[in-house]
Design an enzyme around this catalytic site. Structure first.
Site, PDB file in Angstrom:
ATOM      1  N   PHE A  31      69.140  49.835  73.310  1.00  0.00           N
ATOM      2  CA  PHE A  31      68.848  50.920  72.809  1.00  0.00           C
ATOM      3  C   PHE A  31      69.060  50.704  71.096  1.00  0.00           C
ATOM      4  O   PHE A  31      70.353  50.490  70.847  1.00  0.00           O
ATOM      5  CB  PHE A  31      69.602  52.211  73.186  1.00  0.00           C
ATOM      6  CG  PHE A  31      69.225  53.654  72.582  1.00  0.00           C
ATOM      7  CD1 PHE A  31      68.212  54.167  73.138  1.00  0.00           C
ATOM      8  CD2 PHE A  31      69.773  54.256  71.279  1.00  0.00           C
ATOM      9  CE1 PHE A  31      67.632  55.221  72.419  1.00  0.00           C
ATOM     10  CE2 PHE A  31      69.127  54.946  70.631  1.00  0.00           C
ATOM     11  CZ  PHE A  31      68.150  55.733  71.082  1.00  0.00           C
ATOM     12  N   GLU A  84      53.369  53.204  64.630  1.00  0.00           N
ATOM     13  CA  GLU A  84      54.506  53.572  65.449  1.00  0.00           C
ATOM     14  C   GLU A  84      55.681  52.724  65.103  1.00  0.00           C
ATOM     15  O   GLU A  84      55.815  51.762  64.507  1.00  0.00           O
ATOM     16  CB  GLU A  84      54.153  53.518  67.079  1.00  0.00           C
ATOM     17  CG  GLU A  84      53.900  54.893  67.929  1.00  0.00           C
ATOM     18  CD  GLU A  84      54.885  55.762  67.705  1.00  0.00           C
ATOM     19  OE1 GLU A  84      55.883  55.648  67.096  1.00  0.00           O
ATOM     20  OE2 GLU A  84      54.851  56.548  68.917  1.00  0.00           O
ATOM     21  N   ASP A  85      56.837  53.515  65.521  1.00  0.00           N
ATOM     22  CA  ASP A  85      58.405  52.710  65.251  1.00  0.00           C
ATOM     23  C   ASP A  85      58.548  51.845  66.692  1.00  0.00           C
ATOM     24  O   ASP A  85      58.759  50.655  66.276  1.00  0.00           O
ATOM     25  CB  ASP A  85      59.308  53.729  65.030  1.00  0.00           C
ATOM     26  CG  ASP A  85      59.345  54.873  66.202  1.00  0.00           C
ATOM     27  OD1 ASP A  85      58.632  54.894  67.098  1.00  0.00           O
ATOM     28  OD2 ASP A  85      60.421  55.677  66.216  1.00  0.00           O
ATOM     29  N   GLY A 102      59.787  58.771  63.146  1.00  0.00           N
ATOM     30  CA  GLY A 102      60.388  57.464  63.444  1.00  0.00           C
ATOM     31  C   GLY A 102      59.777  56.357  62.769  1.00  0.00           C
ATOM     32  O   GLY A 102      60.060  55.523  62.157  1.00  0.00           O
ATOM     33  N   ASP A 106      57.789  51.837  74.195  1.00  0.00           N
ATOM     34  CA  ASP A 106      58.802  51.866  74.984  1.00  0.00           C
ATOM     35  C   ASP A 106      58.104  51.913  76.465  1.00  0.00           C
ATOM     36  O   ASP A 106      57.419  50.842  76.843  1.00  0.00           O
ATOM     37  CB  ASP A 106      60.054  52.791  75.037  1.00  0.00           C
ATOM     38  CG  ASP A 106      60.957  52.805  75.801  1.00  0.00           C
ATOM     39  OD1 ASP A 106      61.488  51.550  76.134  1.00  0.00           O
ATOM     40  OD2 ASP A 106      61.697  53.552  76.244  1.00  0.00           O
ATOM     41  N   LYS A 166      59.264  47.252  73.612  1.00  0.00           N
ATOM     42  CA  LYS A 166      60.074  47.023  74.537  1.00  0.00           C
ATOM     43  C   LYS A 166      59.330  46.764  75.498  1.00  0.00           C
ATOM     44  O   LYS A 166      58.969  47.550  76.421  1.00  0.00           O
ATOM     45  CB  LYS A 166      61.059  48.050  74.756  1.00  0.00           C
ATOM     46  CG  LYS A 166      62.278  48.142  73.981  1.00  0.00           C
ATOM     47  CD  LYS A 166      63.117  49.453  74.559  1.00  0.00           C
ATOM     48  CE  LYS A 166      64.064  49.661  73.710  1.00  0.00           C
ATOM     49  NZ  LYS A 166      64.805  51.005  74.113  1.00  0.00           N
ATOM     50  N   ASP A 198      66.039  56.655  65.764  1.00  0.00           N
ATOM     51  CA  ASP A 198      67.383  57.542  65.639  1.00  0.00           C
ATOM     52  C   ASP A 198      67.859  57.499  66.943  1.00  0.00           C
ATOM     53  O   ASP A 198      67.454  57.186  67.933  1.00  0.00           O
ATOM     54  CB  ASP A 198      66.933  58.972  65.345  1.00  0.00           C
ATOM     55  CG  ASP A 198      66.317  59.533  66.394  1.00  0.00           C
ATOM     56  OD1 ASP A 198      65.292  59.093  67.076  1.00  0.00           O
ATOM     57  OD2 ASP A 198      66.719  60.585  66.906  1.00  0.00           O
TER      58      ASP A 198
HETATM   59  P1  IMP Z   1      57.585  55.990  75.232  1.00  0.00           P
HETATM   60  O1  IMP Z   1      56.802  57.019  75.228  1.00  0.00           O
HETATM   61  O2  IMP Z   1      58.496  55.602  76.319  1.00  0.00           O
HETATM   62  O3  IMP Z   1      56.846  54.634  74.653  1.00  0.00           O
HETATM   63  O4  IMP Z   1      58.696  56.092  73.999  1.00  0.00           O
HETATM   64  C1  IMP Z   1      58.416  56.042  72.414  1.00  0.00           C
HETATM   65  C2  IMP Z   1      59.643  56.969  71.984  1.00  0.00           C
HETATM   66  O5  IMP Z   1      60.985  56.876  72.596  1.00  0.00           O
HETATM   67  C3  IMP Z   1      59.458  56.313  70.627  1.00  0.00           C
HETATM   68  O6  IMP Z   1      58.771  56.804  69.552  1.00  0.00           O
HETATM   69  C4  IMP Z   1      61.053  56.712  70.202  1.00  0.00           C
HETATM   70  O7  IMP Z   1      61.335  58.041  70.004  1.00  0.00           O
HETATM   71  C5  IMP Z   1      61.858  56.512  71.684  1.00  0.00           C
HETATM   72  N1  IMP Z   1      62.619  55.399  71.869  1.00  0.00           N
HETATM   73  C6  IMP Z   1      62.284  54.430  72.857  1.00  0.00           C
HETATM   74  N2  IMP Z   1      63.086  53.606  72.684  1.00  0.00           N
HETATM   75  C7  IMP Z   1      64.049  53.648  71.836  1.00  0.00           C
HETATM   76  C8  IMP Z   1      65.121  53.005  71.479  1.00  0.00           C
HETATM   77  O8  IMP Z   1      65.591  52.015  71.392  1.00  0.00           O
HETATM   78  N3  IMP Z   1      65.819  53.669  70.264  1.00  0.00           N
HETATM   79  C9  IMP Z   1      65.308  54.985  69.453  1.00  0.00           C
HETATM   80  N4  IMP Z   1      64.195  55.630  70.323  1.00  0.00           N
HETATM   81  C10 IMP Z   1      63.730  54.873  71.177  1.00  0.00           C
END
Ligand code: IMP
Length: 178
Positions: free
Chosen positions: A152, A99-100, A43, A103, A131, A159
């Site tokens: 989202f 990172e992209d 990402g 979340d 987020k 993606d």
């Molecule tokens: P975390 O571990 O919950 O912080 O999630 C990180 C990963 O969840 C990111 O690297 C993305 O792959 C995915 N992700 C979280 N939110 C989104 C979104 O809105 N769109 C696409 N991918 C997301």
């Protein structure tokens, strides 16, 4: 099945301009140093590529992938498996993880723990999107492109079912098309 983009949240121009600002900040913060920027596959690739164009001075680059399932394992931390440039010299280096999106924070927390085990001199995180309202664990994110609401999003590396990473902007996916 065709998916639709409901609206553009961040235009390509906004992303480029913000990447310039973050690049300038990193150039200042790491002046005279030689940070190693580690991009998170897949990402973060577009943001990584945009960001490094705006960093002045010496940098090195590498990529790793964190997967939450067991495949061809090279190295693991809990249930997360890491692959990619794992033979890098991290000890004693200034590391910036790119990172992209952050979340819940669980992924980046695991990535940082994995890197910290290798004793870097410093460790910072840069993310295109944050987020914050979804956070489950505390993580220190030094460089944030944009704080976004709990929607989202896809595009600019992000993606849905491996689609949309190639969009030059970040858009909100029409939930009725999912
Ligand atoms: P975390 O571990 O919950 O912080 O999630 C990180 C990963 O969840 C990111 O690297 C993305 O792959 C995915 N992700 C979280 N939110 C989104 C979104 O809105 N769109 C696409 N991918 C997301």
């Amino acid at each position: 099945m065709s998916y639709k983009i409901e609206r553009i949240l961040l235009s390509h121009e906004q992303i480029v301009n913000r990447s310039k600002e973050i690049g300038a900040q990193i150039s200042k913060d790491y002046a005279g140093k030689r940070p190693l920027l580690i991009g998170m596959l897949n990402g973060a690739v577009p943001f990584f590529a945009e960001l490094i164009k705006h960093i002045e001075g010496e940098i090195e680059t590498a990529f790793i992938k964190a997967s939450s399932y067991a495949g061809q394992t090279c190295s693991s931390s809990g249930s997360v498996v890491f692959t990619g440039d794992l033979n890098l010299q991290i000890a004693g280096r200034d590391i910036i993880v790119i990172e992209d999106i952050v979340d819940t924070g669980l992924t980046i927390k695991t990535v940082c723990a994995f890197i910290r085990e290798k004793k870097p001199k410093s460790l910072a995180v840069a993310t295109l999107l944050d987020k914050k309202s979804r956070r489950l664990v505390e993580v220190d994110v030094k460089y944030v492109g944009f704080d976004i609401p709990n929607v989202f999003v896809v595009g600019f590396g992000l993606d849905y079912d491996e689609l949309f990473r190639n969009l030059p902007y970040v858009g909100v996916l029409d939930s009725s098309s999912i």
